[in-house]
Write a protein that holds these residues in place. Sequence first.
Motif, PDB file in Angstrom:
ATOM      1  N   ARG A 175       0.971  -1.283   0.150  1.00  0.00           N
ATOM      2  CA  ARG A 175       0.013  -0.007  -0.058  1.00  0.00           C
ATOM      3  C   ARG A 175       0.955   1.408   0.185  1.00  0.00           C
ATOM      4  NH1 ARG A 175      -3.482  -1.406   5.343  1.00  0.00           N
ATOM      5  NH2 ARG A 175      -1.325  -2.098   5.821  1.00  0.00           N
ATOM      6  N   GLY A 176       2.244   1.055   0.337  1.00  0.00           N
ATOM      7  CA  GLY A 176       3.104   2.409   0.186  1.00  0.00           C
ATOM      8  C   GLY A 176       3.035   3.051   1.528  1.00  0.00           C
TER       9      GLY A 176
ATOM     10  N   GLU B 211      12.128  -1.276   0.384  1.00  0.00           N
ATOM     11  CA  GLU B 211      11.384  -0.038   0.860  1.00  0.00           C
ATOM     12  C   GLU B 211      10.171  -0.042   1.338  1.00  0.00           C
ATOM     13  OE1 GLU B 211      12.178   3.352   0.808  1.00  0.00           O
ATOM     14  OE2 GLU B 211      14.271   2.777   0.530  1.00  0.00           O
ATOM     15  N   ASN B 212       9.487  -1.005   0.823  1.00  0.00           N
ATOM     16  CA  ASN B 212       8.003  -0.920   1.321  1.00  0.00           C
ATOM     17  C   ASN B 212       7.977  -1.927   2.614  1.00  0.00           C
ATOM     18  OD1 ASN B 212       8.206  -3.667   0.721  1.00  0.00           O
ATOM     19  ND2 ASN B 212       7.191  -3.810  -0.999  1.00  0.00           N
ATOM     20  N   GLY B 213       9.197  -1.993   3.433  1.00  0.00           N
ATOM     21  CA  GLY B 213       8.909  -2.414   4.487  1.00  0.00           C
ATOM     22  C   GLY B 213       8.694  -4.167   4.692  1.00  0.00           C
ATOM     23  N   GLN B 214       8.700  -4.605   3.488  1.00  0.00           N
ATOM     24  CA  GLN B 214       8.758  -6.150   3.403  1.00  0.00           C
ATOM     25  C   GLN B 214      10.059  -6.859   3.780  1.00  0.00           C
ATOM     26  OE1 GLN B 214       6.119  -8.231   3.450  1.00  0.00           O
ATOM     27  NE2 GLN B 214       7.877  -9.736   3.707  1.00  0.00           N
ATOM     28  N   ASN B 215      10.109  -7.935   4.361  1.00  0.00           N
ATOM     29  CA  ASN B 215      11.486  -8.657   4.606  1.00  0.00           C
ATOM     30  C   ASN B 215      11.579  -9.592   3.343  1.00  0.00           C
ATOM     31  OD1 ASN B 215      13.634 -10.213   5.311  1.00  0.00           O
ATOM     32  ND2 ASN B 215      12.574 -11.292   6.975  1.00  0.00           N
ATOM     33  N   VAL B 216      12.551  -9.388   2.623  1.00  0.00           N
ATOM     34  CA  VAL B 216      12.613 -10.183   1.383  1.00  0.00           C
ATOM     35  C   VAL B 216      13.370 -11.409   1.488  1.00  0.00           C
ATOM     36  CG1 VAL B 216      12.200  -8.324  -0.203  1.00  0.00           C
ATOM     37  CG2 VAL B 216      14.574  -8.831   0.539  1.00  0.00           C
ATOM     38  N   MET B 217      13.717 -11.581   2.632  1.00  0.00           N
ATOM     39  CA  MET B 217      15.039 -12.910   3.017  1.00  0.00           C
ATOM     40  C   MET B 217      14.092 -14.038   3.882  1.00  0.00           C
ATOM     41  SD  MET B 217      17.374 -11.961   1.515  1.00  0.00           S
ATOM     42  CE  MET B 217      19.036 -12.762   1.993  1.00  0.00           C
TER      43      MET B 217
END
Lengths: 295, 402, 332, 240
Positions: free
Chosen positions: B134-135, B366-372
């Motif tokens: 949602r940004g 950037e959007n706050g998501q943990n990508v790992m």
Amino acid sequence: MDLYVQVLVSGLLLGGVYALISIGLNLIFGVVRIINFAHGEMVMLSMYLTFWLNHLYGLDPYLSVIIVLPVMFVFGVMFQRLVVQPILTTSATMKIFTTVGISLLLQNLALIFWKGDFRTVRTSYSMSSLEVLDIIISVPRLVAFGTALLSIIILYAFLKYTYVGKALRAIVEDHSVARLMGVGVEKHYWFAFGLGTMFTALGGVLLVPFSSVYPTVGVPFTLLAFVVVVLGGLGSMSGTFLAGLFIGCVESFGGTFVSPGLKEAIYFAIFILVLLVRPQGLFGKGKGTEEVGLK
Amino acid sequence: MRKALILGLSITLLLTTFGAGAFGAEKLELGALYPISGGLALLGEESWRGAEIARLVRNEAGGVAGKEIVFAQGDASTPSAARSEAERLVEQKKVAAILGTYSSSRCMAASEVTARKGIVYFELGAIANSITTRGYKTMWRTNPTAADFSKAQVGFITDWYAPKLGKKPAEMRVSIAHEDSDYGTSVADSFSNLAKAAGIQVVSVEPYAANTNDLSSVIFRLRKADPDIVVAVSYANDAILLARQAYELKLKAPLMGTGGGHSIQSFADALGKEADGVLNVDFTQYEVNEQFTPGLKEFLALYKKTFNEDPRSGHSLANFMGANVVFDIIEKTGGSLDPEKIREAAMAVDIAPGNTPTGWGVKFEENGQNVMATPLVTQWRDGKLVTVWPESASVMAPIIRE
Amino acid sequence: MTKNKLYIIGAFVFLVLLIIPLFYESTFVLHMYTLIFFYTALTAAWNIPAFGGQLSLGHASFFGIGAYTAAILYVNYGVSPWIGIVAAAAAAMVGGLVLSLPLIRLRGPFFTLASIAFAEVLRMIAIDWRSLTNGSVGINIPFKPSLMNLTFQSGMPFYYISLALAVGVVYLTYRIRSSALGFHLRAAASDDEAAKALGVNTTLTHFIALMWSSGITGVLGLFYVFYIYVLEPQTFFSLDLFSLQPALNGIIGGMGTVWGPVIGAILMTPLGEFLRFYLGTIQQGLNFVVYGLVLVLTVRFIPGGIVSLLTPMIKRKKAKKTANLPKETEVA
Amino acid sequence: MALLEVKQLTKRFGGLVAVNQMNFEVAQGEIVGLIGPNGAGKTTVFNLISGILPATEGSIVLNNCELSRMPAHRRSLAGIGRTFQVVRPFEMTVLENVMVPALTRTKNTAKARKKAFQVLEMMGLDELAEAEPGNLTLAQRKRIEVARALATDPKLLLLDEVLAGLNPTEVAENLPLIRQVRDKGVTIIFIEHLMDAMMSVSERVLVMDQGSLISSGTPTEVTNDECVIKAYLGEEDPQC
């Protein structure tokens, strides 16, 4: 073609349990003229009782009827005495809301005492099934269907041939006429409530081998039972049985050929339609309906 | 009587107005928002337990930035309750951040409140993709998303299952059966899109209501579609029912669950040996390669000590891991929960996979998501949910039951 | 208490409510008030058919229809919610029209059952019809604060909007109750047959009441969705939140009276919220146990609702007026 | 020209024939009594004329207007007013009770209130306007019942045992009201068990037994009719 037969069989088996649970409601609703929104919670309580008997004492669910049915009969009588009796003379609204309150109470007491876990009873026959000409028939569902059929026949005979049964039938048909004929209408309330609860509980017991037990398990059964009773016709045992099977099949066919997500919507829509076109029910004789608000 | 009533009404209104007293703070107060009543209570509470253990451990070790962590608990029993509770936690309890929530719809409603107030929200368990798309600048999530679940499922099907059947991915036929709330729907959508992108045929999608007592019609539809594998997205009750009826009505294709419903112990209890072979993709569970999940053993011991039983699912572990990440971030800001400082600290975190109790790495987008963070493929074997894929985390090789 | 005194008290309370936000920054307090006002309006709207003795447990259907209509118009077509009000009301009234069809033949409990089933059918359709409603995932109202978009940075505008809605709807129900429609509804509730024999078209009367009620409820659905930002079927067609809750408020306050819904909403809304965070966190489900008990006990011991505790006072006053008349003896 | 014409009026409940092939007329301005033993079907006839029950067969014509297919409320608008044997006041004040029918003629509450007051004054109930019917005597409640029916401006008024249950003084007080109402131009059919009262007021009497009209005529003619006497004594007579 096989699929249609399979869906039909599956719907009929499901409908048997629906019929049993609804027969209990029909007795209570017909005799005491109360919309019991806690009806599903009676199913829930009997399921928990069965579960605990199995869990703590290893009692087979089917054997547990020896204990569950009498206990739930007494529960039904107590419910009538303590909850329903005091509100008999109030308006329909008050009755509805008292039972809504009780339903909320029972659901959440169950949550407090037994937690929200999904509990299951696993028996040797839980997942067994027969195969007849490529049609698969689940054993516990078949047992449930057979028991439902048998107990409805017994109830039918009871209502037809015993004095108490005849009195109950008279009350269902017309309170004031029954009263004129010298039937002590109120005297029979507790018995009808106990008996109705007992049949409902039997439905609950039969569900346990193939369905989880949790605090809100009864919720869908309340409205479902009303749908079945209205479709079958107030006071008609055979009508309720047929309507139960009918709803089971509607659910099964609708779920398979329309959408599983819409199966309840389909029978609710049928319910509204029937109320509109034939308020005395598909199989009912239309007796006693005037008093409870059907024209 | 009338006076009493007017008095009563005034008192109610006054309570509403002034009952909301301020709270003194030498402690670090965080909102802990989970569904602890209503239909999602079971796993909601399980999730909270993980965060609670992390809090207790951290406090014993001296707290965060020298402050004792206190949870102000909220009950997100419904999405609108989540919204109310978020308001209450922020306004009345004066919490500077909220963590939670297990359920996506509750998180969505509650985080709309915090986003507008500029309050930080840490999601430790809900998986809907939209939470971090949602940004909102104040939204952080430590756990994997629905898209990550789907990625794992598609990966498993193309890399392991298709070769096992001797098929190319394009020859694979997959059906989806999902409960029809937002959880099931969004996860199913996400899987369907990824599967199609990978060239897998999605032959049918069957939504159903989770509170049903019969799923035979779903099974009939699945039999008609004749897939190689059925991906199921279920809550607890319907997961059991679906598996039971699939067995009863002789559905040939194996089941692969998505998340909580299929990894909870009651699933195995209900199905007995027939649970064997049911696959699932979920947060890290307890039968996993311990090299990959340092700290998991200690967590299990703590859990047993605190709650006197074994965890009922991996939700507590995921929340334990997530809460620790959150505490570490707050530690770095010196106890401040100012969104800017949190951002600075969070973006600096960089942990490679295989270094946390869940095995997840930590690296925020950037959007706050943990990508790992990646979910793992597990399988029920002899009453235990063992990790089978990917190999780095697995303790057994997957099997396909006949 | 004379009528004038009551007006003065009413005006005073209203003024206090008007200035509360100026002194309270806490949006939690504002939120609680907003909810109270909101439920006051919702209960008052629910109460219109109840003047005629019809107990609906399906008002969530109108609420959801209104909310969906406005949200879809706004999100997909950019139609301002202020214009959406008309559409929401109209769509909800079409819903009311459909539900009123069974009304021609149904009374009492059967109408209640039909209304529940109706809302349930709509909920399932909203879940299933994904191309229109986006299914269970629902619709988010994008955060673009402006008056035209009915989206605001602070909670204050919604405080006033909901206050205005509450006052407006309650006033409207007051007007309805003292109009020909109100008289006919009360007559029909009291004795349907006698009312018909006196020339009251009771079916039409119930129908008009349901139209008012469904239209208003649809508009309230619209405001609620712009307040809570997220629209999904489980919440907006929820039996608990928007069908049972207004009915419960109405019954505890006093069904079929003008002030019953107000009292019911003022008492029950905070009660529900307080119970949830004081008891719900101690022990799962405890809050609902207390709630259920309150409900059962109120119905048992104050069947006319809290408003009925007031009426003996009024009656006594009126009795004084008539006391000096010669009383005839009763023989029957 | 008759005000009311009833032809072949029949009502069956399942197998039971409650009203059987009734034919009668009532002229403008008449006061007609309807008598018969208990269960003769008198109240059913009222229910059929006022539309509370649908007729199985037959026609009901008021002022050349066919009523038998109309719903009850339209018959009221067409000019049929009625009272119920068991008084059924609405749960509201006396004035409001009478305003309900007045409000079917006008939507204006002020006008309806004025109208209701006029009727209450005529019935001598104006001082009880603000009272709750539940607190009043049976005689007073019976008068409210009549007042309500009158507020519909009926052409034909059906009074169902408005004197039953009253003491002799009250009967004497209420009796003149019937004539008074007629003098305002309202035609009246009334059911009554008090024979004296009935005979003193009615100009013509219809006698029913077991659903059929067995006699009609002036009070004196009827009292001398053998069929009527036998009906009351409960004897079967094939000739009647």
